[in-house]
Design a protein around this motif. Structure first.
Motif, PDB file in Angstrom:
ATOM      1  N   SER A  65     -27.932  -6.633 -49.127  1.00 35.23           N
ATOM      2  CA  SER A  65     -28.292  -5.293 -49.589  1.00 35.23           C
ATOM      3  C   SER A  65     -28.545  -4.331 -48.440  1.00 35.23           C
ATOM      4  CB  SER A  65     -29.527  -5.332 -50.509  1.00 35.23           C
ATOM      5  OG  SER A  65     -29.249  -6.085 -51.661  1.00 35.23           O
ATOM      6  N   VAL A  66     -27.870  -4.540 -47.332  1.00 34.38           N
ATOM      7  CA  VAL A  66     -27.946  -3.629 -46.198  1.00 34.38           C
ATOM      8  C   VAL A  66     -26.721  -2.723 -46.247  1.00 34.38           C
ATOM      9  CG1 VAL A  66     -27.972  -3.424 -43.686  1.00 34.38           C
ATOM     10  CG2 VAL A  66     -29.214  -5.302 -44.809  1.00 34.38           C
ATOM     11  N   MET A  67     -26.957  -1.398 -46.216  1.00 35.53           N
ATOM     12  CA  MET A  67     -25.864  -0.459 -46.333  1.00 35.53           C
ATOM     13  C   MET A  67     -24.974  -0.522 -45.087  1.00 35.53           C
ATOM     14  SD  MET A  67     -24.557   1.769 -48.389  1.00 35.53           S
ATOM     15  CE  MET A  67     -25.904   2.226 -49.475  1.00 35.53           C
ATOM     16  N   ILE A  68     -23.694  -0.675 -45.302  1.00 32.59           N
ATOM     17  CA  ILE A  68     -22.732  -0.658 -44.202  1.00 32.59           C
ATOM     18  C   ILE A  68     -21.604   0.291 -44.563  1.00 32.59           C
ATOM     19  CG2 ILE A  68     -23.252  -3.021 -43.508  1.00 32.59           C
ATOM     20  CD1 ILE A  68     -20.631  -3.870 -44.886  1.00 32.59           C
ATOM     21  N   LYS A  69     -20.859   0.683 -43.582  1.00 36.98           N
ATOM     22  CA  LYS A  69     -19.714   1.557 -43.821  1.00 36.98           C
ATOM     23  C   LYS A  69     -18.565   1.127 -42.922  1.00 36.98           C
ATOM     24  CE  LYS A  69     -21.225   5.175 -40.598  1.00 36.98           C
ATOM     25  NZ  LYS A  69     -21.569   6.618 -40.460  1.00 36.98           N
ATOM     26  N   ARG A  70     -17.362   1.310 -43.447  1.00 38.55           N
ATOM     27  CA  ARG A  70     -16.158   0.950 -42.707  1.00 38.55           C
ATOM     28  C   ARG A  70     -15.274   2.178 -42.607  1.00 38.55           C
ATOM     29  NH1 ARG A  70     -13.459  -3.609 -46.027  1.00 38.55           N
ATOM     30  NH2 ARG A  70     -14.034  -2.170 -47.701  1.00 38.55           N
ATOM     31  N   LYS A  71     -14.845   2.524 -41.383  1.00 39.91           N
ATOM     32  CA  LYS A  71     -13.974   3.689 -41.208  1.00 39.91           C
ATOM     33  C   LYS A  71     -12.568   3.332 -41.683  1.00 39.91           C
ATOM     34  CE  LYS A  71     -14.164   6.656 -37.749  1.00 39.91           C
ATOM     35  NZ  LYS A  71     -14.017   7.313 -36.408  1.00 39.91           N
ATOM     36  N   VAL A  72     -12.050   4.132 -42.608  1.00 46.11           N
ATOM     37  CA  VAL A  72     -10.730   3.863 -43.177  1.00 46.11           C
ATOM     38  C   VAL A  72      -9.734   4.977 -42.872  1.00 46.11           C
ATOM     39  CG1 VAL A  72     -11.630   2.431 -45.042  1.00 46.11           C
ATOM     40  CG2 VAL A  72     -11.381   4.905 -45.396  1.00 46.11           C
ATOM     41  N   SER A  73     -10.213   6.111 -42.337  1.00 45.27           N
ATOM     42  CA  SER A  73      -9.297   7.198 -42.017  1.00 45.27           C
ATOM     43  C   SER A  73      -9.913   8.109 -40.974  1.00 45.27           C
ATOM     44  CB  SER A  73      -8.957   8.016 -43.273  1.00 45.27           C
ATOM     45  OG  SER A  73     -10.109   8.714 -43.736  1.00 45.27           O
ATOM     46  N   ARG A  74      -9.079   8.962 -40.381  1.00 45.06           N
ATOM     47  CA  ARG A  74      -9.504   9.980 -39.434  1.00 45.06           C
ATOM     48  C   ARG A  74      -8.357  10.981 -39.305  1.00 45.06           C
ATOM     49  NH1 ARG A  74      -9.449   7.955 -33.287  1.00 45.06           N
ATOM     50  NH2 ARG A  74      -9.288  10.207 -33.073  1.00 45.06           N
ATOM     51  N   PHE A  75      -8.491  11.970 -38.419  1.00 48.36           N
ATOM     52  CA  PHE A  75      -7.406  12.916 -38.240  1.00 48.36           C
ATOM     53  C   PHE A  75      -6.147  12.184 -37.754  1.00 48.36           C
ATOM     54  CE2 PHE A  75      -4.941  15.740 -35.432  1.00 48.36           C
ATOM     55  CZ  PHE A  75      -4.544  16.673 -36.389  1.00 48.36           C
ATOM     56  N   ALA A  76      -5.022  12.483 -38.409  1.00 42.40           N
ATOM     57  CA  ALA A  76      -3.723  11.870 -38.092  1.00 42.40           C
ATOM     58  C   ALA A  76      -3.720  10.370 -38.346  1.00 42.40           C
ATOM     59  CB  ALA A  76      -3.295  12.159 -36.662  1.00 42.40           C
ATOM     60  N   ALA A  77      -4.598   9.892 -39.213  1.00 39.04           N
ATOM     61  CA  ALA A  77      -4.616   8.484 -39.571  1.00 39.04           C
ATOM     62  C   ALA A  77      -5.219   8.334 -40.974  1.00 39.04           C
ATOM     63  CB  ALA A  77      -5.417   7.672 -38.536  1.00 39.04           C
ATOM     64  N   PRO A  78      -4.456   8.463 -42.048  1.00 37.01           N
ATOM     65  CA  PRO A  78      -3.014   8.724 -41.971  1.00 37.01           C
ATOM     66  C   PRO A  78      -2.706  10.224 -41.960  1.00 37.01           C
ATOM     67  CG  PRO A  78      -3.634   8.338 -44.242  1.00 37.01           C
ATOM     68  CD  PRO A  78      -4.901   8.182 -43.429  1.00 37.01           C
ATOM     69  N   ALA A  79      -1.446  10.519 -41.611  1.00 38.35           N
ATOM     70  CA  ALA A  79      -0.883  11.859 -41.738  1.00 38.35           C
ATOM     71  C   ALA A  79       0.552  11.685 -42.215  1.00 38.35           C
ATOM     72  CB  ALA A  79      -0.933  12.603 -40.413  1.00 38.35           C
ATOM     73  N   TYR A  80       1.042  12.684 -42.932  1.00 30.59           N
ATOM     74  CA  TYR A  80       2.398  12.627 -43.475  1.00 30.59           C
ATOM     75  C   TYR A  80       3.167  13.858 -43.014  1.00 30.59           C
ATOM     76  CZ  TYR A  80       0.200   9.079 -46.321  1.00 30.59           C
ATOM     77  OH  TYR A  80      -0.501   7.965 -46.737  1.00 30.59           O
ATOM     78  N   PHE A  81       4.261  13.621 -42.323  1.00 30.50           N
ATOM     79  CA  PHE A  81       5.084  14.677 -41.740  1.00 30.50           C
ATOM     80  C   PHE A  81       6.487  14.547 -42.341  1.00 30.50           C
ATOM     81  CE2 PHE A  81       7.272  16.465 -37.813  1.00 30.50           C
ATOM     82  CZ  PHE A  81       6.874  17.769 -38.069  1.00 30.50           C
ATOM     83  N   THR A  82       6.929  15.577 -43.069  1.00 35.86           N
ATOM     84  CA  THR A  82       8.183  15.488 -43.822  1.00 35.86           C
ATOM     85  C   THR A  82       9.095  16.653 -43.485  1.00 35.86           C
ATOM     86  OG1 THR A  82       6.946  14.487 -45.654  1.00 35.86           O
ATOM     87  CG2 THR A  82       9.194  15.216 -46.115  1.00 35.86           C
ATOM     88  N   GLN A  83      10.371  16.356 -43.244  1.00 40.88           N
ATOM     89  CA  GLN A  83      11.391  17.375 -43.027  1.00 40.88           C
ATOM     90  C   GLN A  83      12.455  17.223 -44.122  1.00 40.88           C
ATOM     91  OE1 GLN A  83      11.346  14.841 -40.111  1.00 40.88           O
ATOM     92  NE2 GLN A  83       9.261  15.662 -40.034  1.00 40.88           N
ATOM     93  N   SER A  84      12.890  18.353 -44.691  1.00 41.88           N
ATOM     94  CA  SER A  84      13.844  18.266 -45.788  1.00 41.88           C
ATOM     95  C   SER A  84      14.726  19.511 -45.843  1.00 41.88           C
ATOM     96  CB  SER A  84      13.108  18.095 -47.127  1.00 41.88           C
ATOM     97  OG  SER A  84      12.237  19.184 -47.368  1.00 41.88           O
ATOM     98  N   ILE A  85      15.927  19.336 -46.376  1.00 39.70           N
ATOM     99  CA  ILE A  85      16.823  20.436 -46.684  1.00 39.70           C
ATOM    100  C   ILE A  85      17.347  20.208 -48.092  1.00 39.70           C
ATOM    101  CG2 ILE A  85      17.509  20.926 -44.300  1.00 39.70           C
ATOM    102  CD1 ILE A  85      20.043  19.316 -44.790  1.00 39.70           C
ATOM    103  N   GLY A  86      17.640  21.287 -48.801  1.00 44.49           N
ATOM    104  CA  GLY A  86      18.111  21.112 -50.168  1.00 44.49           C
ATOM    105  C   GLY A  86      18.284  22.436 -50.873  1.00 44.49           C
ATOM    106  N   MET A  87      18.138  22.395 -52.195  1.00 44.70           N
ATOM    107  CA  MET A  87      18.350  23.548 -53.057  1.00 44.70           C
ATOM    108  C   MET A  87      17.049  23.917 -53.757  1.00 44.70           C
ATOM    109  SD  MET A  87      20.514  25.796 -54.346  1.00 44.70           S
ATOM    110  CE  MET A  87      22.179  25.143 -54.114  1.00 44.70           C
ATOM    111  N   GLU A  88      16.727  25.209 -53.758  1.00 44.84           N
ATOM    112  CA  GLU A  88      15.556  25.710 -54.464  1.00 44.84           C
ATOM    113  C   GLU A  88      15.987  26.502 -55.698  1.00 44.84           C
ATOM    114  OE1 GLU A  88      11.909  27.941 -52.698  1.00 44.84           O
ATOM    115  OE2 GLU A  88      13.185  29.496 -53.582  1.00 44.84           O
ATOM    116  N   TYR A  89      15.295  26.230 -56.811  1.00 45.69           N
ATOM    117  CA  TYR A  89      15.477  27.001 -58.039  1.00 45.69           C
ATOM    118  C   TYR A  89      14.199  27.779 -58.291  1.00 45.69           C
ATOM    119  CZ  TYR A  89      15.887  28.072 -63.024  1.00 45.69           C
ATOM    120  OH  TYR A  89      15.923  28.717 -64.241  1.00 45.69           O
ATOM    121  N   LYS A  90      14.295  29.117 -58.323  1.00 45.41           N
ATOM    122  CA  LYS A  90      13.114  29.969 -58.459  1.00 45.41           C
ATOM    123  C   LYS A  90      13.348  30.984 -59.578  1.00 45.41           C
ATOM    124  CE  LYS A  90       9.748  32.544 -55.713  1.00 45.41           C
ATOM    125  NZ  LYS A  90       9.391  33.033 -54.356  1.00 45.41           N
ATOM    126  N   PRO A  91      13.020  30.623 -60.828  1.00 45.07           N
ATOM    127  CA  PRO A  91      13.248  31.543 -61.947  1.00 45.07           C
ATOM    128  C   PRO A  91      12.210  32.663 -62.029  1.00 45.07           C
ATOM    129  CG  PRO A  91      12.227  29.532 -62.744  1.00 45.07           C
ATOM    130  CD  PRO A  91      12.495  29.324 -61.278  1.00 45.07           C
TER     131      PRO A  91
END
Length: 325
Positions: free
Chosen positions: A171-197
């Motif tokens: 019953s002792v409180m503990i914590k585990r680091k599971v993330s931070r800046f750029a961990a994780p991060a998602y970087f996506t590049q895409s080309i395609g078609m846009e439909y804008k009604p």
């Protein structure tokens, strides 16, 4: 017959001469009065919105909207309070910026959304309850009034470290680091078609989108769910992935004068395993109480097997200050 022909020709000549003289007289009168021959401002009431809308022509535009906000909540209990409770304090801030520019058939859109907040409960220390970095930049080239070709770059991460809080057998409180800046991060590049009604909605289809999942801190993998390290191989920092198809639907509209609805849905289907579909929905409703105060309800729904086999949900309700310019 010759008599009739001669009479018709003489009649036409006289009429042509008359019309010519009348036209020159009219022009002379307008010029003498210092006016153009046809002054449409005098003929059409442009102050009338209906007339102005009919005569409006498409032109280059530049538009932006920026938001700065903050919220604060606090609660405290005296030692004599018999109902129980924990004293707490919470602070959250946000900064959003949207820039759009159109020149001819070319347009550019930049969207930045940031949030950070924490809560501190008595005896537990500070814990973050909001943390988001979202940046999206896109170039469009119109092919019709509702369709365009696009090139897009998107980045998503968080500012600070995130922890998994649990209780051990003692019953002792503990914590585990599971993330931070750029961990994780998602970087996506895409080309395609846009439909804008409509101005407030667009749908992007991007076959072959290229995504990098980044976990810059190699020491986090031991604490991530199932030690999966967000899909990045142990000992590596980046996982590269090519999509069979990426679909993005974006909606942002003032549904009433005082209320705005915004959502962004992203579907990513991997080329290696098309049946493994990652989905993420970011949605928020913001209602203005007055010029500077608002209520905001937000939710994030995520399904990504590289993160967890379960559906993830984050939700927040905030009341605070919001200034738009």
């Amino acid at each position: 017959m010759n008599f009739l022909s001669t009479l018709f020709l003489n009649f036409n000549k006289k009429n042509i001469s008359f019309l010519t003289i009348f036209g020159l007289f009219s022009i002379g009168c307008h010029t003498a009065l210092g006016q153009a021959p046809y002054d449409f401002n005098k003929l059409i009431d442009l102050s009338n919105s209906l007339n102005a809308a009919r005569l409006k022509v498409e032109k280059d535009t530049s538009w932006h909207k920026m938001e700065v906000g903050a919220n604060f909540n606090q609660g405290s209990f005296s030692p004599q309070w018999t109902g129980g409770g924990v004293s707490s304090i919470g602070i959250g801030v946000l900064f959003n910026a949207l820039f759009e520019k159109k020149k001819g058939k070319n347009s550019w859109r930049n969207d930045l959304q940031t949030q950070y907040g924490f809560a501190k409960n008595e005896g537990q220390g500070s814990r973050k309850n909001m943390d988001r970095i979202f940046f999206d930049t896109k170039y469009n080239r119109d092919v019709s009034s509702k369709c365009a070709l696009f090139a897009n770059i998107n980045f998503q991460s968080q500012f600070a470290g995130g922890f998994d809080y649990s209780l051990n057998a003692d019953s002792v409180m503990i914590k585990r680091k599971v993330s931070r800046f750029a961990a994780p991060a998602y970087f996506t590049q895409s080309i395609g078609m846009e439909y804008k009604p409509a101005d407030y909605f667009f749908l992007d289809l991007a076959p072959g989108a290229f995504r990098q999942t980044i976990v810059w801190d190699k020491n986090l993998y031991v604490n991530t769910p199932d030690q999966n390290n967000y899909g990045v191989a142990i000992g590596k920092r980046i996982h590269y992935e090519l999509a069979l198809m990426q679909i993005v639907a974006n909606f942002n509209k003032d549904i009433t004068k005082q209320m705005n609805l915004k959502f962004r849905y992203q579907l990513y289907s991997s080329l290696i395993d098309p049946s493994q579909i990652d989905s993420r929905l970011d949605a928020s409703v913001t209602a203005k109480l007055n010029k500077y105060m608002n209520v905001n309800l937000s939710a994030i729904l995520v399904y990504n097997e590289d993160q967890s086999a379960n559906i993830q949900l984050a939700q927040g309700l905030n009341i605070g200050f919001l200034y738009s310019f």
